[in-house]
Design an enzyme around this catalytic site. Structure first.
Site, short mmCIF file in Angstrom:
data_model
loop_
_atom_site.label_atom_id
_atom_site.label_comp_id
_atom_site.label_asym_id
_atom_site.label_seq_id
_atom_site.Cartn_x
_atom_site.Cartn_y
_atom_site.Cartn_z
N GLU A 236 -6.39 -7.42 -1.03
CA GLU A 236 -7.00 -7.32 0.29
C GLU A 236 -8.45 -6.90 0.15
O GLU A 236 -8.77 -5.74 -0.01
CB GLU A 236 -6.25 -6.31 1.17
CG GLU A 236 -4.87 -6.80 1.54
CD GLU A 236 -4.14 -5.86 2.49
OE1 GLU A 236 -4.77 -4.91 3.00
OE2 GLU A 236 -2.95 -6.10 2.71
N GLU B 193 0.82 -1.22 0.00
CA GLU B 193 0.00 0.00 0.00
C GLU B 193 0.85 1.26 0.00
O GLU B 193 0.46 2.27 0.58
CB GLU B 193 -0.95 0.01 1.21
CG GLU B 193 -1.97 -1.11 1.17
CD GLU B 193 -3.09 -0.95 2.20
OE1 GLU B 193 -2.95 -0.14 3.13
OE2 GLU B 193 -4.11 -1.63 2.04
#
Ligand SMILES: *[C@@H]1O[C@H](CO)[C@@H](O)[C@H](O)[C@H]1NC(C)=O
Ligand SMILES: *[C@@H]1O[C@H](CO)[C@@H](O)[C@H](O)[C@H]1NC(C)=O
Ligand SMILES: *[C@@H]1O[C@H](CO)[C@@H](O)[C@H](O)[C@H]1NC(C)=O
Ligand SMILES: CC(=O)N[C@H]1CO[C@H](CO)[C@@H](O)[C@@H]1O
Length: 641
Positions: free
Chosen positions: A226, A157
């Site tokens: 995710e 991320e």
């Protein structure tokens, strides 16, 4: 919080792997439709299991349950902090009780700047990633070696924070890609939430829904690294709940629109979903890391979510060939392959059911749902139609509760001075970053004054001349606060003010997170300062009062006049292990603290901190986009017992 995603993972994970069982060498490749194992396109439905937050005894059962639930892969992070707690001291055995995050020594290296174009940092990262890759290779764990690792991830991320690092961020991400490629491990490398991922890194999606996602490189497959199956919980907060219908809707839509790999985050957060010892998912995040996942904190099936998703997984898997090789028509509605066809009918309107005409027949598609017709005639699954499963009567399994007999001893018999751990004293003439410490101010003044303490959280206990004068703590939304107390000082004598600063999880997320100070940052408004000392831990922990079998440490315990509502007490009891395979400790009735069972630190408890009374719902509408404020329960109750 939702905009940043669960990036507590971000700072920890350097590499993550997907695992499938195989014994023969596998050639892993991919095209824009998805992953290929020995040249054959496959659908991967994976769940996250994080090994450090569980006991190895639990792993087998969890993986088995994942498989029974229709998954064919497992994802895990590799935790740098757990494996290199001290500089160049590696630990790959058992599960470690560490503060989550980069190892603290990294932050203290001269000239280091984390996660950017910084050679000090990059050398360390390279050293650690190389160590892990070599270890995997040595044990033959990559697919090409006949092992189970089919995908690896570098960084996590980073796209969310890259802007803060400017050109250095861009240069860092390119360096990460080159590093990953340099290992030649012959599995696809992914970067999640990285819209500028350099080829051949595959940019993947994290979020509640990923159906509209497209990777930045047209040759990359559409992967969902995710898919947040729920949300985490803060101390003092209500329980978030994501419905089975909505989760199934998001998963079905992802595959409807050409997705081919998705991972539940968390299928089961870290095998038991428990942040043992002093670890935490982030500031103020509870010990429990249940995430409302299909497998709950204790590894039990979360019904009806579990069964509803299992049916969906099995159905998607049965359509593997047509989904990965078929021709797509009508924006994901029809897939055709070798004379066969499969259909998805999706309705993203959150209020209205629609009637759709498909090949001459009418079908009603409920609001916010996807129907799956594997042969384009018969609807065999609709995401909004859950089958209710009756839960087994848990009570049958349990022993009659009985009253526990407690012994107790105070942490600080005379004064706080003697009560703190003596082994680890530091002194300084300025306020230090108190990532884990207590500090004390000595002052020379003689009148009643107001003590004012500015702190970055999370909890302060104040003592004047050894006497407790007050405590204050932040809330999940406002960890930074100012404590003010009117205090009385002894005239003409040396007075001592002691402030015990407690943290409940450290920063994990934002750009330059390691430079965010924790604890009392000042000013502490008092005149005549004579320096301070910073000390870590409690006496009882130093003395290992917790070692029950050590006769030397049995003294000092009392079994009469059991105190309640008092700070700094140690309590202990012995009990017979209850029946059943998954006994649970319920600490309702205690205030705040940390608990050990047979010498193992099972984490923090804080049942005296109850959630506020408004904002809960008794019914939960699965329709409409999910967010972490939707479908809250548990008002006026402890966030965790
Ligand atoms: C692996 O599979 C890809 C795609 O099918 C193919 O292009 C490549 O030559 C294969 N590599 C090996 C080493 O077999
Ligand atoms: C990255 O760091 C190197 C070495 O310190 C430096 O030469 C280079 O200019 C930096 N890149 C950017 C984009 O600032
Ligand atoms: C399907 O619905 C349309 C519109 O309501 C209707 O005109 C048509 O007759 C229906 N077809 C079938 C096969 O029921
Ligand atoms: C919270 C989050 O990351 N949401 C993302 C989910 O995916 C969609 C589609 O790719 C994004 O637009 C959201 O930002």
């Amino acid at each position: 919080m939702a905009t940043f995603g669960p990036c507590f993972a971000a700072v920890l994970s350097v590499v993550s792997f997907l695992l499938v069982a195989s014994a023969v060498p596998l050639n892993v490749s991919y095209d824009e439709r998805g992953i290929k194992l020995n040249g054959q396109s496959r659908i991967i439905i994976s769940g996250s299991i994080h090994y450090p937050r569980s006991t190895p005894e639990m792993w087998g059962d969890l993986i088995k349950k994942a498989k029974e639930g229709g998954l064919n892969a497992i994802e895990t992070y590799v935790f740098w902090n757990a494996h290199e707690p001290l500089y160049r001291q590696y630990d790959f055995e058992g599960n470690k009780d560490l503060v989550r995050g980069f190892p603290v020594w990294l932050h203290n290296l001269p000239g280091v700047e984390l996660r950017t174009n910084n050679t000090v940092y990059q050398n360390e990262m390279k050293t650690f990633v190389t160590l892990v890759v070599d270890m995997m290779q040595k044990h033959g764990l990559f697919a090409i070696q006949g092992g189970p690792i089919i995908v690896a991830q570098i960084e996590n991320e980073y796209g969310n924070v890259e802007w803060a690092y400017g050109n250095n961020g861009k240069s860092y991400i390119n360096w990460c890609a080159q590093l990953a490629e340099s290992y030649g491990i012959q599995v696809p490398w992914i970067m999640c939430q990285q819209s500028d991922a350099p080829s051949p890194m595959i940019n993947t999606c994290n979020g509640w829904y990923c159906d509209q996602f497209s990777p930045n490189n047209p040759k990359s497959p559409k992967w969902w690294a995710e898919n947040w199956s729920g949300w985490f919980k803060d101390w003092g907060m209500k329980d978030p709940h994501r419905t089975a219908e909505d989760l199934a809707f998001a998963v079905a839509r992802f595959f409807q629109y050409g997705g081919s790999l998705q991972n539940y985050y968390m299928l089961f957060y870290s095998l038991g979903g428990t942040n043992f010892d002093r670890t935490a998912g982030g500031p103020y995040i509870t010990t429990s890391y249940d995430y409302d996942a299909p497998l709950d904190e204790y590894g039990n099936l979360n019904k009806p979510k579990w069964g509803h998703l299992k049916r969906l997984h099995e159905l998607i898997m049965s359509m593997e060939e047509i989904l990965t090789r078929g021709v797509k028509r009508d924006v994901g509605t029809v897939y055709m392959y070798e004379g066969k066809q499969s259909c998805f009918l999706g309705n993203a309107n959150q209020n209205q059911d629609f009637t759709v005409n498909l090949m001459g027949s009418n079908y009603t598609v409920l609001a916010w749902s996807v129907s799956i017709l594997p042969n384009c005639y018969t609807e065999v699954y609709n995401t909004a139609k859950t089958v209710m499963v009756k839960l087994p009567n848990e009570a049958d399994d349990q022993m009659e509760p009985y009253e526990l007999k407690w012994d107790w001893r105070p942490e600080q018999p005379e004064s706080l001075h003697q009560g703190i751990a003596k082994g680890s004293v530091m002194t300084a003439n300025e306020l230090l970053d108190q990532k884990t410490c207590r500090f004390e101010q000595e002052c020379l003044t003689g009148k009643a004054i107001t003590l004012q303490v500015h702190t970055n959280g999370h909890i302060i206990h104040a003592f004047v001349n050894g006497k407790h004068v007050g405590s204050q703590w932040g809330t999940g939304d406002h960890l930074e606060f100012i404590m003010e107390k009117d205090i009385k000082l002894k005239h003409g004598k040396t007075n001592s003010i002691s402030l015990l600063s407690v943290t409940v999880g450290l920063q994990y997320c934002e750009a330059n997170f390691d430079t965010v100070n924790v604890g009392i940052h000042g000013p502490v408004k008092l005149i005549g300062n004579k320096g301070q000392s910073d000390e870590v831990g409690l006496n009882g922990m130093e003395e290992k009062v917790l070692q029950l079998d050590n006769a030397h440490h049995q003294h000092g315990w009392k079994s009469y006049n059991l105190p309640s509502n008092r700070l700094f007490e140690w309590y202990k009891t012995t009990f017979k292990a209850p029946m059943g395979s998954d006994p649970v400790v319920d600490l309702q009735g205690l205030g705040k603290g940390t608990a050990w069972v047979n010498g193992h630190n099972i984490g923090r408890f804080w049942p005296s901190y109850v959630a506020s009374e408004d904002g809960c719902t008794t019914t939960c509408d699965y329709r409409g986009a999910y967010n972490s404020d939707k479908c809250l329960t548990n008002c006026r109750k402890p966030s965790q017992r």
